[in-house]
Design an enzyme around this catalytic site. Sequence first.
Site, PDB file in Angstrom:
ATOM      1  N   HIS A  56      24.059  31.366  14.589  1.00 23.63           N
ATOM      2  CA  HIS A  56      22.448  32.143  14.617  1.00 23.63           C
ATOM      3  C   HIS A  56      21.890  31.710  12.981  1.00 23.63           C
ATOM      4  CE1 HIS A  56      20.896  30.764  18.588  1.00 23.63           C
ATOM      5  NE2 HIS A  56      21.112  31.954  19.006  1.00 23.63           N
TER       6      HIS A  56
ATOM      7  N   ASP B 198      17.934  33.422  17.180  1.00 22.81           N
ATOM      8  CA  ASP B 198      18.434  34.342  18.155  1.00 22.81           C
ATOM      9  C   ASP B 198      17.077  35.401  17.465  1.00 22.81           C
ATOM     10  OD1 ASP B 198      19.734  34.423  15.238  1.00 22.81           O
ATOM     11  OD2 ASP B 198      21.303  35.471  15.712  1.00 22.81           O
TER      12      ASP B 198
ATOM     13  N   TYR C 272      10.502  14.180  12.848  1.00 25.70           N
ATOM     14  CA  TYR C 272       9.341  15.351  14.070  1.00 25.70           C
ATOM     15  C   TYR C 272       8.409  15.158  12.360  1.00 25.70           C
ATOM     16  CZ  TYR C 272      13.064  17.724  15.809  1.00 25.70           C
ATOM     17  OH  TYR C 272      14.617  18.267  16.704  1.00 25.70           O
TER      18      TYR C 272
ATOM     19  N   GLU D 139      17.423  44.103   9.996  1.00 27.75           N
ATOM     20  CA  GLU D 139      16.744  44.320  11.764  1.00 27.75           C
ATOM     21  C   GLU D 139      15.133  45.529  11.861  1.00 27.75           C
ATOM     22  OE1 GLU D 139      20.532  47.025  12.116  1.00 27.75           O
ATOM     23  OE2 GLU D 139      21.332  45.024  11.297  1.00 27.75           O
TER      24      GLU D 139
END
Length: 399
Positions: free
Chosen positions: A100, A105, A296, A371
Amino acid sequence: MKIDYYQKAREAEAEIKSYYIHLHRHPELSGQEHKTQEWILGQLKTWKVECRSCADTGVYAVIKSGKPGHTVALRADMDALPVKEQTGLAWQSENAGVMHACGHDVHMALLLGCIRILQECRDCLHGNIVFLFQPSEEQQGGARRMIEEGAMGDPKPEFIAAFHVWPQRAGSITCMPGPVMAQPDAFGIEIKGKGGHGASPHLCKNPIPAMAALVNAIGNITADAVSAQETAVVNICRIQCGEKYNVVAETGYLEGTIRTYDADVRKKIIHRLEKLTKSISEAWEMEGTYHMSSGYPATVNDKTAAHWAARVLQEKLKGAEILTEGEPAMLGEDFSYFGAQCPSLFLRLGCWKKEETKRYNLHSSCFEIDESILAEGTAAFCVLASEFAEKGFETDEDY
């Protein structure tokens, strides 16, 4: 009763981190997100959230409050990249050669944290909140498949938002109006001449000089055909011609990418590429063929949504760093397909580590996050979803 979603997210921070760690350990490539899907569905069913599979390996979930209000959707992409992880994290990828490395994630962990909190607080919610775990963003356009299978149907979202981790200050949130991500087209050009011996150039038609002329001409397209007020990239990234030093090849190939935000600018560039291919090939008495593969559509943030989100987040997340300006990226994103269905907002969530030596770009084998952003992003998702579901886009006079 008003809920302090920032406090709720902080209280759930350890649990949200556990979602992130599990997902980081078990990355899956585009179209192969079977175990990820199974795990997410398991979590949602444990929380008694209405959910189902969608687009083969994706997940659709919804919380219906039963009270009057609006319908909002939140999206997280699921797929990982074919990258061998080199972060050294304790929860490093257990799937060899898959990582990832683009933060999907994190996106899934934020959405799961948001669902868990909103489900616990559902008695205070209004309207409907749709949650989309989208597969195959990196390669196969999972957004379009989800739409085709009714993910934007009943209840029909009036607004959709998504986060993407971004190389900027940890926890900062960018709500910028206008272009955010470009349309990434691929093009190829074949120049066909006449092969032969390198010692007899007069008996051959060597594609290389024609290709060199074409490369130079293509390099000037953005200067010649695109206004200085507009932004575009035309870049040749691959050239192939010949196999041996004394053999003139019959055919040469050029491949590259076009990156644009505006449909008219894109059209000008494509027209110029086609014209240059034809004219330069003919000038060298060769045959030139141009072809392309459309990417895209560009991701463009709704102005009303961006201004509304910035105000709401500044009001509800005291002390959060909310940015209203940023530089559009030339990367591609299939979130744009959702944006064609209703007003959309693609937010950036700063993820830089405090240590400068650990700050790596997206798609790097060393990419990792600070985090602390897990609680920040979860709280922001909760605020945006609950506020819109209750009140929709409020005008300036409402603040």
